[in-house]
Write an enzyme that holds these catalytic residues in place. Sequence first.
Site, PDB file in Angstrom:
ATOM      1  N   HIS A  94      -1.146  10.293  -3.156  1.00 53.71           N
ATOM      2  CA  HIS A  94      -2.475   9.862  -2.718  1.00 53.71           C
ATOM      3  C   HIS A  94      -3.447  11.029  -2.554  1.00 53.71           C
ATOM      4  O   HIS A  94      -4.508  11.069  -3.149  1.00 53.71           O
ATOM      5  CB  HIS A  94      -2.379   9.102  -1.393  1.00 53.71           C
ATOM      6  CG  HIS A  94      -3.707   8.740  -0.815  1.00 53.71           C
ATOM      7  ND1 HIS A  94      -4.402   9.570   0.056  1.00 53.71           N
ATOM      8  CD2 HIS A  94      -4.491   7.658  -1.002  1.00 53.71           C
ATOM      9  CE1 HIS A  94      -5.551   9.000   0.368  1.00 53.71           C
ATOM     10  NE2 HIS A  94      -5.631   7.834  -0.262  1.00 53.71           N
ATOM     11  N   HIS A 143       0.834  -1.204   0.000  1.00 55.98           N
ATOM     12  CA  HIS A 143       0.000   0.000   0.000  1.00 55.98           C
ATOM     13  C   HIS A 143       0.870   1.256   0.000  1.00 55.98           C
ATOM     14  O   HIS A 143       1.503   1.567   1.012  1.00 55.98           O
ATOM     15  CB  HIS A 143      -0.892  -0.029   1.245  1.00 55.98           C
ATOM     16  CG  HIS A 143      -1.917   1.065   1.288  1.00 55.98           C
ATOM     17  ND1 HIS A 143      -1.964   1.963   2.332  1.00 55.98           N
ATOM     18  CD2 HIS A 143      -2.902   1.402   0.432  1.00 55.98           C
ATOM     19  CE1 HIS A 143      -2.973   2.806   2.099  1.00 55.98           C
ATOM     20  NE2 HIS A 143      -3.539   2.494   0.955  1.00 55.98           N
ATOM     21  N   ARG A 144       0.934   1.932  -1.130  1.00 54.41           N
ATOM     22  CA  ARG A 144       1.799   3.095  -1.353  1.00 54.41           C
ATOM     23  C   ARG A 144       3.269   2.715  -1.137  1.00 54.41           C
ATOM     24  O   ARG A 144       4.094   3.536  -0.717  1.00 54.41           O
ATOM     25  CB  ARG A 144       1.397   4.271  -0.466  1.00 54.41           C
ATOM     26  CG  ARG A 144      -0.093   4.624  -0.572  1.00 54.41           C
ATOM     27  CD  ARG A 144      -0.527   5.712   0.360  1.00 54.41           C
ATOM     28  NE  ARG A 144      -1.964   5.671   0.585  1.00 54.41           N
ATOM     29  CZ  ARG A 144      -2.600   6.359   1.542  1.00 54.41           C
ATOM     30  NH1 ARG A 144      -1.924   7.166   2.341  1.00 54.41           N
ATOM     31  NH2 ARG A 144      -3.902   6.254   1.693  1.00 54.41           N
ATOM     32  N   ASP A 167      -1.273   5.599  -6.090  1.00 53.91           N
ATOM     33  CA  ASP A 167      -2.382   6.432  -6.553  1.00 53.91           C
ATOM     34  C   ASP A 167      -1.794   7.474  -7.497  1.00 53.91           C
ATOM     35  O   ASP A 167      -0.730   8.025  -7.207  1.00 53.91           O
ATOM     36  CB  ASP A 167      -3.029   7.137  -5.356  1.00 53.91           C
ATOM     37  CG  ASP A 167      -3.294   6.179  -4.203  1.00 53.91           C
ATOM     38  OD1 ASP A 167      -2.482   6.166  -3.242  1.00 53.91           O
ATOM     39  OD2 ASP A 167      -4.258   5.420  -4.283  1.00 53.91           O
TER      40      ASP A 167
END
Length: 336
Positions: free
Chosen positions: A112, A70-71, A99
């Site tokens: 993000h 995640h990221r 993102d």
Amino acid sequence: MTKHWVKGISVLILFVFLIACSNDKTSDVAEDNDENSGDETVSEENTNDENSEQTESSDIQEQDVMNIAHRGASGNAPEATTFAFDQAAQTDHAWLEMDIQKTKDDELVVIHDDDIERTTNDEGEVGDFTLEELKELDAGTWFNEANPDKADESYKNAELLTLEEVFERYGKNENYYIETKSPQLNEDMEEPLVDMVEEHDLVDNVIIQSFEPSSLQTVHELNEDIPLIQLLWWEENEETGELEEWLDVTSAPEAMDEEDFAEIREYAVGIAPHLEDYDGNEVIDEAFVQKTLENDLLIHVYTVDTKENMERLIDWGVTGIFTNYTERLDEVLSKK
Ligand code: G3P
Ligand code: CA
């Protein structure tokens, strides 16, 4: 149909899907990721070396739960920087989640928030800055300040990245799980995104995700070979107490039926719901996971950082987990 049969079929779907879309890497996983934080260079093995032996491996066929960073390894390093992605790349089979948004001069950058205030030393909407201006910013010191126990001098002045730079750094050695963030703010970002994936010949290494069905449907029209994941977020309606999907994409988890799933299956290979709402209440359960698999959709759950929750979700039969601690999930998976 028993759970294991369901799992079997879903794994079959997954394998066909993964063999169709991903390559792999083997690398010596660093003993203690913390030890490596601040280590700027990803091991030579993981950078963009097409000819290296490690890009093709059969390991992935034994794995039926995707490890989605995640990221990047954002629990240990500033999110969406080379530090976080390099660390995530140290973990076998990890997918680099990110993102993307558009700059004032229409460049695709990896960030993000719609506003740059939380993760840089400036403030304002991403779309109000040119790439050159964003490149001047420090995207690392905030992490050191927020996490003194994980702070690292080398994070200072970490740069915001363009999607192109990410593809150039890791090439086919990594797999990418890319979210079209706030498509209503970043109009027409889908075409340059798909063009870039095709130009880098990464169609087999990419999943595209979004909360906005229209954004995914646009990608699907542009290139139907790119697997898509429909993100879902439910919130409680204060009056009715019912869970409602924030963009009204579908029904509440327990109310989702074959028709709801079929609608999503028109363009996506899976869904990605959250596990908990902001108050820590769980919004999905094992029955929901099984129902999703029975409707021939993959299910990737975000964002899960405790080993206990990771083990529970794996037992429920999920096919992927988003985590800020890639190495922790890797440990759990290696014991399963
Ligand atoms: O993309 C999956 C998950 O990351 C969605 O939430 O806000 O972290 O992008 P967010
Ligand atoms: Ca995301």
